[in-house]
Each structure stands twice: as C-alpha cells, then as structure tokens.
Design a protein around this motif. Sequence first.
Motif, PDB file in Angstrom:
ATOM      1  N   TYR A  28       0.797  -1.222   0.000  1.00 19.46           N
ATOM      2  CA  TYR A  28       0.000   0.000   0.000  1.00 19.46           C
ATOM      3  C   TYR A  28       0.834   1.279   0.000  1.00 19.46           C
ATOM      4  CZ  TYR A  28      -3.385   3.566   0.901  1.00 19.46           C
ATOM      5  OH  TYR A  28      -4.116   4.708   0.788  1.00 19.46           O
ATOM      6  N   PRO A  29       1.876   1.402   0.853  1.00 24.08           N
ATOM      7  CA  PRO A  29       2.659   2.647   0.800  1.00 24.08           C
ATOM      8  C   PRO A  29       3.206   2.934  -0.593  1.00 24.08           C
ATOM      9  CG  PRO A  29       3.281   1.354   2.703  1.00 24.08           C
ATOM     10  CD  PRO A  29       2.375   0.498   1.893  1.00 24.08           C
ATOM     11  N   PHE A  32       0.368   3.978  -2.722  1.00 21.82           N
ATOM     12  CA  PHE A  32      -0.070   5.335  -2.372  1.00 21.82           C
ATOM     13  C   PHE A  32       0.848   6.390  -2.986  1.00 21.82           C
ATOM     14  CE2 PHE A  32       0.081   9.113   0.256  1.00 21.82           C
ATOM     15  CZ  PHE A  32      -1.240   9.487   0.221  1.00 21.82           C
ATOM     16  N   ILE A  33       2.149   6.167  -2.931  1.00 23.81           N
ATOM     17  CA  ILE A  33       3.081   7.113  -3.550  1.00 23.81           C
ATOM     18  C   ILE A  33       2.723   7.269  -5.020  1.00 23.81           C
ATOM     19  CG2 ILE A  33       5.504   7.557  -4.120  1.00 23.81           C
ATOM     20  CD1 ILE A  33       6.251   5.741  -1.796  1.00 23.81           C
ATOM     21  N   VAL A  44      -4.495  15.440  -2.000  1.00 24.78           N
ATOM     22  CA  VAL A  44      -3.700  14.542  -1.154  1.00 24.78           C
ATOM     23  C   VAL A  44      -3.749  15.011   0.300  1.00 24.78           C
ATOM     24  CG1 VAL A  44      -1.385  13.653  -0.679  1.00 24.78           C
ATOM     25  CG2 VAL A  44      -2.169  13.878  -3.034  1.00 24.78           C
ATOM     26  N   THR A  45      -3.555  16.339   0.504  1.00 29.46           N
ATOM     27  CA  THR A  45      -3.484  16.816   1.890  1.00 29.46           C
ATOM     28  C   THR A  45      -4.851  16.852   2.562  1.00 29.46           C
ATOM     29  OG1 THR A  45      -3.451  19.043   0.995  1.00 29.46           O
ATOM     30  CG2 THR A  45      -1.360  18.153   1.737  1.00 29.46           C
ATOM     31  N   SER A  46      -5.920  16.804   1.770  1.00 27.34           N
ATOM     32  CA  SER A  46      -7.227  16.783   2.424  1.00 27.34           C
ATOM     33  C   SER A  46      -7.741  15.368   2.580  1.00 27.34           C
ATOM     34  CB  SER A  46      -8.221  17.644   1.647  1.00 27.34           C
ATOM     35  OG  SER A  46      -8.352  17.127   0.353  1.00 27.34           O
ATOM     36  N   GLY A  47      -6.903  14.397   2.259  1.00 29.39           N
ATOM     37  CA  GLY A  47      -7.256  13.016   2.554  1.00 29.39           C
ATOM     38  C   GLY A  47      -8.232  12.382   1.588  1.00 29.39           C
ATOM     39  N   VAL A  49      -7.313  11.250  -1.410  1.00 25.23           N
ATOM     40  CA  VAL A  49      -6.615  10.225  -2.184  1.00 25.23           C
ATOM     41  C   VAL A  49      -6.309   9.046  -1.268  1.00 25.23           C
ATOM     42  CG1 VAL A  49      -4.584   9.720  -3.561  1.00 25.23           C
ATOM     43  CG2 VAL A  49      -5.584  11.987  -3.623  1.00 25.23           C
ATOM     44  N   ILE A  50      -7.090   8.011  -1.381  1.00 28.55           N
ATOM     45  CA  ILE A  50      -6.851   6.840  -0.546  1.00 28.55           C
ATOM     46  C   ILE A  50      -6.698   5.605  -1.431  1.00 28.55           C
ATOM     47  CG2 ILE A  50      -7.777   5.352   1.259  1.00 28.55           C
ATOM     48  CD1 ILE A  50      -7.455   7.793   2.705  1.00 28.55           C
ATOM     49  N   GLN A 258       3.982  18.694  -2.237  1.00 28.66           N
ATOM     50  CA  GLN A 258       3.756  17.285  -1.893  1.00 28.66           C
ATOM     51  C   GLN A 258       3.708  16.401  -3.131  1.00 28.66           C
ATOM     52  OE1 GLN A 258       1.368  15.605   0.875  1.00 28.66           O
ATOM     53  NE2 GLN A 258       2.369  16.663   2.537  1.00 28.66           N
ATOM     54  N   LYS A 261       7.059  15.741  -4.303  1.00 27.14           N
ATOM     55  CA  LYS A 261       7.773  14.730  -3.517  1.00 27.14           C
ATOM     56  C   LYS A 261       7.405  13.321  -3.983  1.00 27.14           C
ATOM     57  CE  LYS A 261       8.795  17.184   0.713  1.00 27.14           C
ATOM     58  NZ  LYS A 261       8.676  17.240   2.159  1.00 27.14           N
ATOM     59  N   TYR A 262       6.097  13.095  -4.156  1.00 24.71           N
ATOM     60  CA  TYR A 262       5.678  11.764  -4.586  1.00 24.71           C
ATOM     61  C   TYR A 262       6.193  11.463  -5.988  1.00 24.71           C
ATOM     62  CZ  TYR A 262       2.690  11.801  -0.500  1.00 24.71           C
ATOM     63  OH  TYR A 262       2.240  11.850   0.791  1.00 24.71           O
TER      64      TYR A 262
ATOM     65  N   THR B 143       0.280  16.826   7.695  1.00 26.15           N
ATOM     66  CA  THR B 143      -0.732  16.733   6.633  1.00 26.15           C
ATOM     67  C   THR B 143      -0.649  15.417   5.894  1.00 26.15           C
ATOM     68  OG1 THR B 143       0.808  17.806   5.130  1.00 26.15           O
ATOM     69  CG2 THR B 143      -0.811  19.227   6.228  1.00 26.15           C
ATOM     70  N   GLN B 148      -4.301  11.860   8.030  1.00 22.98           N
ATOM     71  CA  GLN B 148      -5.618  11.886   7.372  1.00 22.98           C
ATOM     72  C   GLN B 148      -6.475  10.743   7.902  1.00 22.98           C
ATOM     73  OE1 GLN B 148      -6.277  14.369   5.682  1.00 22.98           O
ATOM     74  NE2 GLN B 148      -4.200  15.102   5.274  1.00 22.98           N
TER      75      GLN B 148
END
Lengths: 294, 307
Positions: A28-29, A32-33, A44-47, A49-50, A258, A261-262, B143, B148
């Motif tokens: 998963y990590p 996710f990247i 991404v920062t508001s959650g 993207v899962i 962000q 970074k990914y 963040t 999250q």
Amino acid sequence: MKRKSKSDMVFDVIVTIICVLCLLVVLYPIYFIFIASFSSSSAVTSGKVILLPKEITFRGYEMVLEDPRVLTGYKNTFIYAIGTTIVGLCLTIPAGYALSRPDFVGRKFILKYYVFTMYFSGGMIPTYILIRNLNMIDKGLTVILMLSFSVHNLLVARTFFANTLPQELWEAAEIDGCTNGRYFFEVVIPLSGAIIAVIALYYCVAQWNDYMTSLLYLNTQSKYSLQMFLRDILLASKSVAMDTNDPEDMLEAMKIAQTIKYSVAIVAILPMMVLYPFLQRYFVKGVMIGSIKG
Amino acid sequence: MQARASILWRRFKKNVLRNWTLYLFVLPSFLYITIFHYGPLYGIQIAFRNYKPARGIWNSPWVGLKYFEKFLTSYNCWELIRNTLILSFYELMMFPVPIVLALIIHYTPIRWLRKSTQSITYAPYFISVVVMCGMLTTFFSSTGIVNQIIKILGGNAIDFMNYEEYWRPLYVGSGVWRTSGYNAVIYIAALAGVSPELHEAATVDGANRLQRIWHIDIPSILPTIVILLILRCGRIMSIGFQKAYLLQNDLNLGVSEIISTYVYKMGLQKGQYSLSTAVGLFNNIINFLLVISVNKISSKLTGSGLW
C-alpha cells in the motif's frame, strides 16, 4: 489422504488472511506514492486520495523532469553505477575464484586479512582523512572506488566457485597443459554467468541507492549522485524549482510541493521496480549462495 | 643444508609458483583492501594526537587519552551511548519478524498468493534509504496520509516526526518494513528443506499444524536462526548512520542523536577530527569485542563459530 481436520482448516484461513495483510502493508505505501504522484496536492493533503488518484495532474512530473538537478543526478548515478559494477566485478570475480581453490597456498591468511575488515574499521574520520591525503576529495572516481569492493560479495563469489567447480576439473585441465589464466577465462567464466549477474547486481544496486559516499566525499553539486538530490528535495524541503526567480513558479512549486515529492520518489524507484521482476531470481540466488557457509 | 634448501625451493615452486596467476587474480583486491581498509587504521592514531590538517598526522603532538576523557566526561556522552544501545536493542527485538513472515508465506495454502507475497515483501529492500525516509517523513507529517486516516477515525493529528516518543518506533518500524522480506528469504529456503517425512509422521500421530510448526519446523531451522542471531548481535553498536541522520530534526535530536551521527557532525562539520576519531574508535572497539565474545559463546553453544 486429502482429509483436513477442522483446526487445520481454521489455520489455513488465518494464515491466508495474515498473508494478505502482510502483502497490503508492504504494497500500500508504494501504491499510495504512485497514486499521490498523479493527484493534486490539495486532494492529497485533504485526505481524498486513498484508493484512487483524484484531480489528476502531471504537473508534479513536469516539474521534476524540468529540474536540472534530477537530470544531473540521474546521469551521474548512471555513470557511477556502471563504473562501480565494472570495477567491482574485476576486483571480486578473479579474487573469489582464486580464493576458492584449495591448492592456493596462503588463501586462509588472505581470507582472514579480508574478513577482519568486516569487523573492525578505521571509522568515518580516518577514512575521510586518508581520502583527502590521497587527493581524492570531490572526484567522481572516489564515489566509484569507495563502493567497488565488498568482502561480503567476495565471500558469496568464493562460495559459489567452491561449490560449483570441482577441483578435479582443474586437475584434468592442468594435466592437458591448460594454464590457470586460460582455465579461468575459457572454463570458469563461461560457467559462472549466474554469479557474475548476482555480483554485478549487488554492486549496481548498492551504488544506485547510496548517498553517504557522495555526502562525505563530494562538494560540487554537478557531481552529486541522484540520492543526494533526492535528499534535498524529499527531506531538506529544497523543493523543485525553488531557485527560480519567477514568483509565480515559486508559488506553484510551494503549492504542489507534496505532489512533487511523490513524483520524485516514483522517478527514483521506477528503474528498480521495472527491473525487479526480471532480476529478482538473481537476488534470491545471491542470498542463497551467501547463506551456505564456505 | 643445500639439499634441504633445494627441497624447500622445489616445494615452493610446486605449490606457489605453479599458481602464480592466482596471486595475480587476488592482487587488485588485496591492494584495494590494504589501501582503503587498512589505510584508515594508520589514521586511527589521531585519536591520541592533537591533529591539525596543516601539520599532518605525523607532526601532530601526542596527547594520550585526552580525547577519550573529553568524550566520556562530556555532558551528552551517556545520552549518545544510551540512544545507540536502545535503538539497537529495539532493532534486535524485531529479529523474529522475518521468521514469522517466512512461516506465514510457507504455510499459505494458495500458491500464487505465496509466490507473490514472497516477491513483493522482498521488493522494499531495493528502495533506497533516502526515498524511504523521505516517504516516511511525508506520510507521518501533520498533513500526511497517516494523520488523514487518524482524522477520519476521529482522532487528532499528531506531528509524529517532531516528537521524541515516536521516533524510535518509526525508525524500527520502517526498518522492519524495508528488510523483513529480504531477511525472510533464508528462512523460507530453510523451511523448504525440512524433511516431509517428519511432517507425515507427525500428522499420522495426530499433530495439528501449530504443533508441527513448534515441534518440527522451528527445531529444524534453529541452526539458521542461531547463526543469524549471532551475526545480528555482533552488529549492536554499528547501527546505521544513514537512516538516523536522515530522520533527524532539531526536535527529535534527544533520541535520534547516536554515536555515528555525532561522529559525522563533530568530525566533518565542526572539524574536531581527533575527538570524533576517538569517539568512533571507542564505538568500534566495543563492537569488535562484542563480535568476538558472541562468536566465542556461539562456538561453545553450537560448536560452530563464524570463523
């Protein structure tokens, strides 16, 4: 004979569930990247993207690929990795073969001389001072040399030769008038494709993923390896294009920091991940050879 | 006398000169080891000298154990040693994880799941430490994805990397994530080598899977476990510099400053060559003694040492 008791059935189910969990924890990590690298930073920062990428954008990749540091890093690391692999093979394979020969007088001593360095080293500072006294600071060659020999790889190669090439083969060849040199190049090398691949991969991956050598011995940015730049971008937050003078670019870079970074993480691990399925069996082989005590 | 010399010469010719090419094969790596691994040993003496680069190693005055004293009486000495030991101990505690993983993979009844779990858990080993630490700090930032999820579950965001109490678990956990699959390979191979007749006999006697794992598999792979555990114990003081250095920030320095990062900062950033060499040497000597004693113990217990 296919009679399963109830407790065995329960066992199978539980083991399968744990196995799937292990798979997910590892996978998963990385997944996710991957999806986050395509999504907008705000998503991404508001959650949001899962499981799937949201608000798909390639801006992160564009910024990464436009960054001259990434290109420089890739180029340098490519050169270092090839150099390390070639030098490493030249140092390791002949020595590994010679040390596997039981009629090689002095091999016990030489092995001890090598293995001692695995357990006792001068340490970071004396090594640095040595490199400086040799006038090797800030040279690409230093980065190649520092990683191009490992006693562990030598032992793996030695174990391989000791277990696959019977001494009788050499004795027969010698009676027929074959020299050691000719035997090595015309008999040993053609029979050792597997170990050459394993050792080459070990050196190549070690160099590809190394950043400590660059950190210690290089001062000029244009010589840095990829991992040095990755550290700047990923950890020191000197994000992509921050040195630009265009305020709009800077604002955008901050906004999608962000995503960048990914993206940069994916760009960095992509070659490994693409090659991995093909190379995996060689790595496993290497671990297996290394585990047999020589 | 002459006859004796000629016998020796003949023996030398027979055993050494005949294989002169082999010495040529070893020569490059021998020189490499001598220069890059034994060369620094010469430089260790600066731990006992007041080394100034301009004066060179040989012309710097001897100061005896001054720098060892300076380190052992400095205010953060015990903190460094404690941090190094605790972090190592935590890592050592994770030693059974690859064994459990290997057992799980070995006993998974579905073939494709077994194969893919093995190759996928092995993959993170090829992600560089830099990328892994970068991702770790991003995931666990205020963040990041972890927060999250915490928020979705109704908790409050925690800036993990800035709290000392989370640093060690993150360090050790990420290590487990990265290396367990790699370390499990050896155990998987060992498990595949366990004699099926033992299992059949046990099944006939009515043993269930768990009992067979405990009474057949574990004892069968015990030699492998012991050897790897010994190797691991020998590395207690040589915990990695790279990861600790990458995961450090000013707020977690109280637990993340270990001997190797201290040596780097003192030596290469602040130019205190003699002091940092002394600290490094102190660390290496302890480590070397550990390896030797662990090896002694293992020779006594299992009859097989590492050398």
